[in-house]
Design an enzyme around this catalytic site. Sequence first.
Site, PDB file in Angstrom:
ATOM      1  N   SER A 259     -10.339  20.025 -44.533  1.00 25.61           N
ATOM      2  CA  SER A 259     -12.090  20.624 -45.101  1.00 25.61           C
ATOM      3  C   SER A 259     -11.890  21.097 -43.067  1.00 25.61           C
ATOM      4  CB  SER A 259     -12.424  19.344 -45.463  1.00 25.61           C
ATOM      5  OG  SER A 259     -12.720  18.376 -44.687  1.00 25.61           O
ATOM      6  N   GLN A 260     -13.394  21.730 -43.102  1.00 25.93           N
ATOM      7  CA  GLN A 260     -13.458  21.868 -41.651  1.00 25.93           C
ATOM      8  C   GLN A 260     -13.700  20.765 -40.497  1.00 25.93           C
ATOM      9  OE1 GLN A 260     -13.133  24.950 -40.700  1.00 25.93           O
ATOM     10  NE2 GLN A 260     -13.493  24.314 -37.856  1.00 25.93           N
ATOM     11  N   SER A 261     -14.297  19.347 -41.205  1.00 29.73           N
ATOM     12  CA  SER A 261     -15.138  19.117 -40.589  1.00 29.73           C
ATOM     13  C   SER A 261     -13.517  17.905 -40.370  1.00 29.73           C
ATOM     14  CB  SER A 261     -15.694  17.833 -41.033  1.00 29.73           C
ATOM     15  OG  SER A 261     -15.382  17.308 -42.399  1.00 29.73           O
ATOM     16  N   ASP A 264     -11.796  19.490 -37.482  1.00 28.21           N
ATOM     17  CA  ASP A 264     -12.886  19.688 -36.103  1.00 28.21           C
ATOM     18  C   ASP A 264     -12.430  18.232 -35.036  1.00 28.21           C
ATOM     19  OD1 ASP A 264     -13.808  21.941 -36.471  1.00 28.21           O
ATOM     20  OD2 ASP A 264     -15.289  21.313 -37.015  1.00 28.21           O
ATOM     21  N   ARG A 278     -18.377  27.091 -42.811  1.00 26.94           N
ATOM     22  CA  ARG A 278     -17.285  26.255 -43.225  1.00 26.94           C
ATOM     23  C   ARG A 278     -18.173  25.092 -42.714  1.00 26.94           C
ATOM     24  NH1 ARG A 278     -12.627  28.409 -41.793  1.00 26.94           N
ATOM     25  NH2 ARG A 278     -11.945  27.735 -40.323  1.00 26.94           N
TER      26      ARG A 278
END
Length: 651
Positions: A259-261, A264, A278
């Site tokens: 996922s994008q989280s 990050d 996203r």
Amino acid sequence: MIMKHRYHVFYLPPDLVETLTPRNLVGSQTPPRDPSPPPPPQVVPTGSARGCNICTGAVFIGVDEQRSHFRSDWHRYNVKVRLRGGNPVTEPAFAQLVDGLGDSLSGSASSDDETSNESDAVNALVSKIRHGSLSDSPDDRPRRAPMTAIMWFHSPPSTQVGLYRMLFPLDTPSSAYLSELKEMQTPVEGGRKWALFMVAGGHFAGAVARVSRVVDDDDDEDVVATKAKRKPPKPKPETEILRHKTFHRYTTRRKQGGSQSLNDNAKGAAVSAGAMLRRYGEQALRDDIRNLLQDWAEDIHECERIFIRASVSNRRIFLDYDGCVIDKGDDRLRTFPFETRRPTQSELSRCIQELTQVKVSHLTEEALRAQDQAYLASLPKPKPQPTQTAIEALEKPKPRRLTKEEELHREKWNRLLDMISKGRLEPLQAFWDREGEGIGGVDAPIPEWTGDRRGSLLQVAAQSGHEDVVRWLLYDLHADPTTSVSATWAKVEEDGNESEASDVAVPPAGLRRTAYDLARSRAVRDVFRRCAGDHPEWWDWFGVAHVPSALSKEKEEERDDKKKQRRKGLKEKMREREARERGRGKNGEVELPVVEPPQLKRESAGGPQRLGGSSGSADRVSGLTPEMRARVERERRARAAEARLKLLNGH
């Protein structure tokens, strides 16, 4: 062989349930270690009598007797065993353990050493328990089978029934599974409800299902008898989907996973347009799921089980937020005890069928026993407990902690090597006046902990190329130039760093190199030669020290005179050549063109080019006669001689 049967987990035949017994694998229960009878039960003190809560059968009449017991080795041993998770022993068993130690206890049997010997006995017994010497050998210990996701029940002669453990209450002991299974057969008013949620890769699927039929008045015998003459009613389904919802958001990085989280958190927040989409999708997915849970709050509170399939980060969507519908410590929470696919409505229906469907097999008791033994034999054997010797061998030796004196001594050596390597003579002389004797003298070997492979301070100064430091070490401190170092290492250190003015041959690899051999400049080597000429009696200069010859003042003056004569001769030749050229110019001869250094000509990109380029000097003399070419060549050589002469004069 395991088969899926039409039996429903909440509708098993009563005659089958009555014959079921929990099935255990062969050897899953640890047999007793010895056939001795169990210890007598704890005697409950009455009246003014007192008892010990740890030691079995210990009863005291007075306070003095109780205090004496608390100081005994038997009580101390039981306390230490209980702290390690073991079971206390009776007083006769403790006496047998002490007798089994034999001669392992140190000391004599005198009354003065009695207390210390008893204390040693307790420590020895506890140490044996820690190292595993009092337990059975690894080969004799029964191997316990790992707990499986399915709980099996056996019905004689050859029927086995399996249900998922997730359907039972948490922390249910093995002896209570059968009673819980019988209680599950009791109908519940309104039916049993389950909630199932899945989220992965931005996909979400949720449902609230009734997994048992509703008990109503139509099931009464009178009503059934009245309606017997009518057309038989349609059978009610055993499972029914009450609510369901699926949706999808863009949260996963395509062809990269994750996922994008998570990306990050690992690499920092990305600033691309896709990353922003996203992040928005993750927020929207979280809000949609929480709003859906709020809408289904009443149905979720009525559910008997709540199954959630989500990653660690996605699980936070359902739990642990302000106003959450499902508490984090809810006893109804479960995970799916089998593999699941992408969250869809059809996948939820399959999971409900898998959870509510009973697994049935038909194996005889002999086949079960053979199967259990083969399964236990395939399990890895328990690892043996390491002995004290093995533990000591595995433990890495801890570095010894330095004292303040050792730290100060190391700091002095580091400062000394740093000043010599950088050629700081004045601070070095002041430091040596204060700390020279404490370090061990000028010929003290360099410690190994410094990582310096050179053998003495003189070698460090010679290889660093500081002429004044080498002169101070040789003349003032009388440093030993015969100390040598491995020639192989010295060659590696000097690889690619040899001075252009070096005129000393490198010794063979098998020899040892001295400070003179490590010198990289002629000026440093001259210091050694001068000292050998001034004080030939100090050391074996021309033997062990590898100094080729002494350098006296007469030899230096002679060498300087030769240089001056060479320079003077070159200057006279230049003057004569210039005079001849000027005389030829006055007699009307053609003035020779000044030859400039060749310059590269830039030709057009599309023009023809000769392979190998062209020479500027060849183009300038191509149209001259042979005599003129000879004059140009002489002029070129004269200019080169002038340049060399300027270099010799230091201009």
